[in-house]
Design an enzyme around this catalytic site. Structure first.
Site, PDB file in Angstrom:
ATOM      1  N   LYS A 215       0.840  -1.208   0.000  1.00 51.12           N
ATOM      2  CA  LYS A 215       0.000   0.000   0.000  1.00 51.12           C
ATOM      3  C   LYS A 215       0.877   1.262   0.000  1.00 51.12           C
ATOM      4  CE  LYS A 215      -3.480   2.849   0.963  1.00 51.12           C
ATOM      5  NZ  LYS A 215      -4.749   3.056   0.310  1.00 51.12           N
ATOM      6  N   CYS A 269      -3.952  10.504   2.145  1.00 52.27           N
ATOM      7  CA  CYS A 269      -3.120   9.375   1.704  1.00 52.27           C
ATOM      8  C   CYS A 269      -1.819   9.796   1.010  1.00 52.27           C
ATOM      9  CB  CYS A 269      -3.922   8.480   0.757  1.00 52.27           C
ATOM     10  SG  CYS A 269      -5.443   7.887   1.501  1.00 52.27           S
TER      11      CYS A 269
HETATM   12  N1  LIG Z   1     -11.008   7.740   3.292  1.00 55.93           N
HETATM   13  C1  LIG Z   1     -10.338   7.207   2.290  1.00 55.93           C
HETATM   14  O1  LIG Z   1     -10.429   7.677   1.140  1.00 55.93           O
HETATM   15  C2  LIG Z   1      -9.460   5.990   2.478  1.00 55.93           C
HETATM   16  C3  LIG Z   1      -9.052   5.277   1.347  1.00 55.93           C
HETATM   17  C4  LIG Z   1      -8.283   4.139   1.506  1.00 55.93           C
HETATM   18  C5  LIG Z   1      -7.930   3.727   2.792  1.00 55.93           C
HETATM   19  N2  LIG Z   1      -8.333   4.423   3.902  1.00 55.93           N
HETATM   20  C6  LIG Z   1      -7.939   3.919   5.221  1.00 55.93           C
HETATM   21  O2  LIG Z   1      -9.061   3.867   6.061  1.00 55.93           O
HETATM   22  C7  LIG Z   1      -8.754   4.449   7.323  1.00 55.93           C
HETATM   23  C8  LIG Z   1     -10.026   5.009   7.904  1.00 55.93           C
HETATM   24  O3  LIG Z   1     -10.441   6.058   7.058  1.00 55.93           O
HETATM   25  P1  LIG Z   1     -11.907   6.621   7.035  1.00 55.93           P
HETATM   26  O4  LIG Z   1     -11.950   7.613   5.931  1.00 55.93           O
HETATM   27  O5  LIG Z   1     -12.937   5.525   7.042  1.00 55.93           O
HETATM   28  O6  LIG Z   1     -11.965   7.381   8.454  1.00 55.93           O
HETATM   29  P2  LIG Z   1     -13.178   8.173   9.058  1.00 55.93           P
HETATM   30  O7  LIG Z   1     -12.601   9.281   9.861  1.00 55.93           O
HETATM   31  O8  LIG Z   1     -14.222   8.468   8.025  1.00 55.93           O
HETATM   32  O9  LIG Z   1     -13.849   7.120  10.060  1.00 55.93           O
HETATM   33  C9  LIG Z   1     -13.217   6.538  11.128  1.00 55.93           C
HETATM   34  C10 LIG Z   1     -14.262   6.060  12.138  1.00 55.93           C
HETATM   35  O10 LIG Z   1     -13.574   5.353  13.169  1.00 55.93           O
HETATM   36  C11 LIG Z   1     -14.169   5.696  14.400  1.00 55.93           C
HETATM   37  N3  LIG Z   1     -13.206   5.425  15.473  1.00 55.93           N
HETATM   38  C12 LIG Z   1     -12.087   6.116  15.822  1.00 55.93           C
HETATM   39  N4  LIG Z   1     -11.491   5.518  16.859  1.00 55.93           N
HETATM   40  C13 LIG Z   1     -12.220   4.424  17.177  1.00 55.93           C
HETATM   41  C14 LIG Z   1     -12.102   3.432  18.159  1.00 55.93           C
HETATM   42  N5  LIG Z   1     -11.106   3.438  19.036  1.00 55.93           N
HETATM   43  N6  LIG Z   1     -13.051   2.472  18.204  1.00 55.93           N
HETATM   44  C15 LIG Z   1     -14.087   2.466  17.338  1.00 55.93           C
HETATM   45  N7  LIG Z   1     -14.255   3.402  16.371  1.00 55.93           N
HETATM   46  C16 LIG Z   1     -13.328   4.374  16.299  1.00 55.93           C
HETATM   47  C17 LIG Z   1     -14.519   7.162  14.243  1.00 55.93           C
HETATM   48  O11 LIG Z   1     -15.508   7.565  15.186  1.00 55.93           O
HETATM   49  C18 LIG Z   1     -15.014   7.192  12.798  1.00 55.93           C
HETATM   50  O12 LIG Z   1     -16.413   6.964  12.702  1.00 55.93           O
HETATM   51  C19 LIG Z   1      -7.683   5.480   7.003  1.00 55.93           C
HETATM   52  O13 LIG Z   1      -6.852   5.760   8.105  1.00 55.93           O
HETATM   53  C20 LIG Z   1      -6.908   4.804   5.902  1.00 55.93           C
HETATM   54  O14 LIG Z   1      -5.916   3.988   6.458  1.00 55.93           O
HETATM   55  C21 LIG Z   1      -9.112   5.530   3.761  1.00 55.93           C
END
Ligand SMILES: NC(=O)c1ccc[n+]([C@@H]2O[C@H](COP(=O)([O-])OP(=O)(O)OC[C@H]3O[C@@H](n4cnc5c(N)ncnc54)[C@H](O)[C@@H]3O)[C@@H](O)[C@H]2O)c1
Length: 442
Positions: A215, A269
């Site tokens: 990744k 990212c």
């Molecule tokens: N957003 C993107 O475009 C994208 C694309 C590819 C990969 N990712 C990966 O996905 C990860 C998450 O991204 P996202 O966009 O979904 O984040 P986001 O901020 O939209 O959502 C994260 C969620 O996790 C919850 N959370 C935080 N701490 C927690 C805990 N201890 N227990 C339970 N829930 C908890 C938050 O309340 C939130 O609802 C990124 O860090 C990245 O590694 C994201």
């Protein structure tokens, strides 16, 4: 394929990626229990309402999964994990402006998972991580809080999430899923799990480290590629080259995939993950990655110098910035180039106006600009220049002729139709396309 044997599944973190994943698993017949810290998120999901509205198909998928009793949500992660066979963790890793990693959310989620962990569980991390984090940081944390042993009592794997927000369900069908465990049984079990819930190909790699690195390699490739495009474009700009045409022509060769020059790279990212590699690189390693980051971070300054030159100075000029998001058609300000662009404009003495239909006025208060509700209102303000930061769909029918007195448009993403700008009487500039090039704006 149905997957009744690998159920229930706990998905920890119901954000932009976690919620679509939970809905996808539920659509394949699994019993899914989603976990989130935020009670309002949990309540909304249990009422059948997705709290994320930008993702095509998500609202229907959540409503349907909840109505069928296949998806439930809770704030009680340990309890959900105690009842689950597979645990998928997709909470964010936060990164400061200095790019230092804050493991707070991930560590907290890991400890909560550990409290519910039982023999026979499979834990999969999907959050993008520095190489070695699954085995060396998270595995020991799961072990010490649960008293269980990774490999012997529970399986542990990493599988990067590669989806593109805004078209997640489409990508879930297309993008191969990469899986690597801390040992062979972990890899095999994660492979079986994803094969049962995804229609896309699932690829096993040798270990968790390889999956973590894959990744980081793919995102760093894009950052360095953009830096190369930027440097090539700057070289070309002083040599009477039409850079847009040149890249298009070059990319007609299947091995060439030169990206677009731009004012900078934003989002959670691409500008961030190279630092996950650089964080533990020794001297001399990855110098290209380091240089690429510096090149991309310097592009806002380069673009605004071009603007300054063509306007004969920015002091007292009214400059409208279109789009605050880091890219088109998303509502996301993380590491957006809007911040350096607005800052540099202010420093040069310009008056900065900003339109972004994806945000409310309150949400845009973090950007130090005069917020204008829409392009119609902005057109009446008499702006000297427009800087395109994010070319949202809402802007695409824009008639440049409505901006009376507009002198120049700086296309920060290299995606506009230059002729439509020039027809309005304004000059068109972009990275690599300056007013000095023959055939370029008068
Ligand atoms: N957003 C993107 O475009 C994208 C694309 C590819 C990969 N990712 C990966 O996905 C990860 C998450 O991204 P996202 O966009 O979904 O984040 P986001 O901020 O939209 O959502 C994260 C969620 O996790 C919850 N959370 C935080 N701490 C927690 C805990 N201890 N227990 C339970 N829930 C908890 C938050 O309340 C939130 O609802 C990124 O860090 C990245 O590694 C994201």
């Amino acid at each position: 394929m149905q997957a009744a044997k690998i159920s229930p599944v706990a998905v920890v973190g119901l954000g932009k990626i976690g919620l679509p994943l939970a809905a996808q698993f539920a659509s394949k017949g699994l019993d899914v229990i989603g976990c989130d810290l935020l009670p309002e998120v949990v309540e909304s999901i249990n009422a059948g309402r997705a709290h994320i509205h930008e993702e095509a198909g998500l609202e229907d998928a959540v409503a349907s999964a909840v109505a069928k009793g296949k998806l439930k949500a809770t704030t009680d992660t340990p309890r959900a994990v105690a009842n689950a066979e597979v645990v998928v963790i997709i909470v964010p890793l936060m990164v400061g402006l200095d790019r230092a990693i804050d493991y707070g959310h991930l560590d907290a989620a890991t400890r909560a998972v550990a409290r519910g962990l039982h023999k026979g569980s499979l834990v999969i991390y999907e959050t993008t991580l520095p190489v070695g984090t699954t085995r060396r940081r998270l595995g020991p944390m799961l072990e010490s809080e649960s008293g269980l042993s990774a490999g012997a009592d529970f399986q542990l794997a990493f599988s990067p999430e590669r989806l593109y927000a805004g078209r997640i369900f489409e990508d879930l069908r297309k993008y191969p899923k990469i899986v690597g465990g801390i040992d062979e049984p972990s890899t095999e079990r994660a492979l079986q799990f994803y094969r049962s819930v995804l229609d896309a190909e699932v690829l096993a790699v040798d270990n968790a480290e390889t999956a973590e690195f894959a990744k980081l390699a793919e995102t760093t490739y894009r950052d360095v590629n953009i830096a190369l495009a930027n440097q090539l474009a700057l070289y070309a700009s002083s040599r009477d080259v039409n850079v847009t045409q040149a890249f298009k022509a070059a990319n007609s060769q299947p091995f060439s995939n030169i990206h677009r020059p731009s004012l900078g790279v934003g989002g959670h990212c691409i500008p961030v993950y190279p630092h996950f590699l650089l964080g533990d690189a020794t001297n001399g390693e990855l110098s290209l990655v380091r240089d690429g980051r510096a090149t991309n971070d310097g592009m806002a300054k380069v673009g605004l110098h071009q603007l300054e030159r063509i306007l004969g100075g920015l002091r007292g000029r009214r400059v409208l910035v279109l789009g605050a998001s880091y890219r088109e058609d998303v509502k996301e300000l993380a590491f957006s180039t809007v911040f350096p662009v607005v800052d540099l404009l202010h420093r040069a003495g310009a008056q900065v106006l900003l339109v972004d239909p994806h945000f409310t006025r309150d949400e845009l208060q973090v950007v130090e600009a005069e917020i204008i509700d829409d392009v119609d209102a902005a057109a009446t303000k008499g702006v000297d220049a427009v800087v395109v930061q994010a070319w949202h769909s809402e802007f695409r029918d824009l008639d440049w002729g409505r901006f009376r007195g507009l002198k120049v448009v700086l296309d920060g993403r290299g995606t506009l139709d230059a002729e439509s700008v020039r027809r309005s009487g304004a000059s068109y500039i972009a990275i690599g396309i300056s007013e000095t090039r023959a055939g370029a704006p008068k």
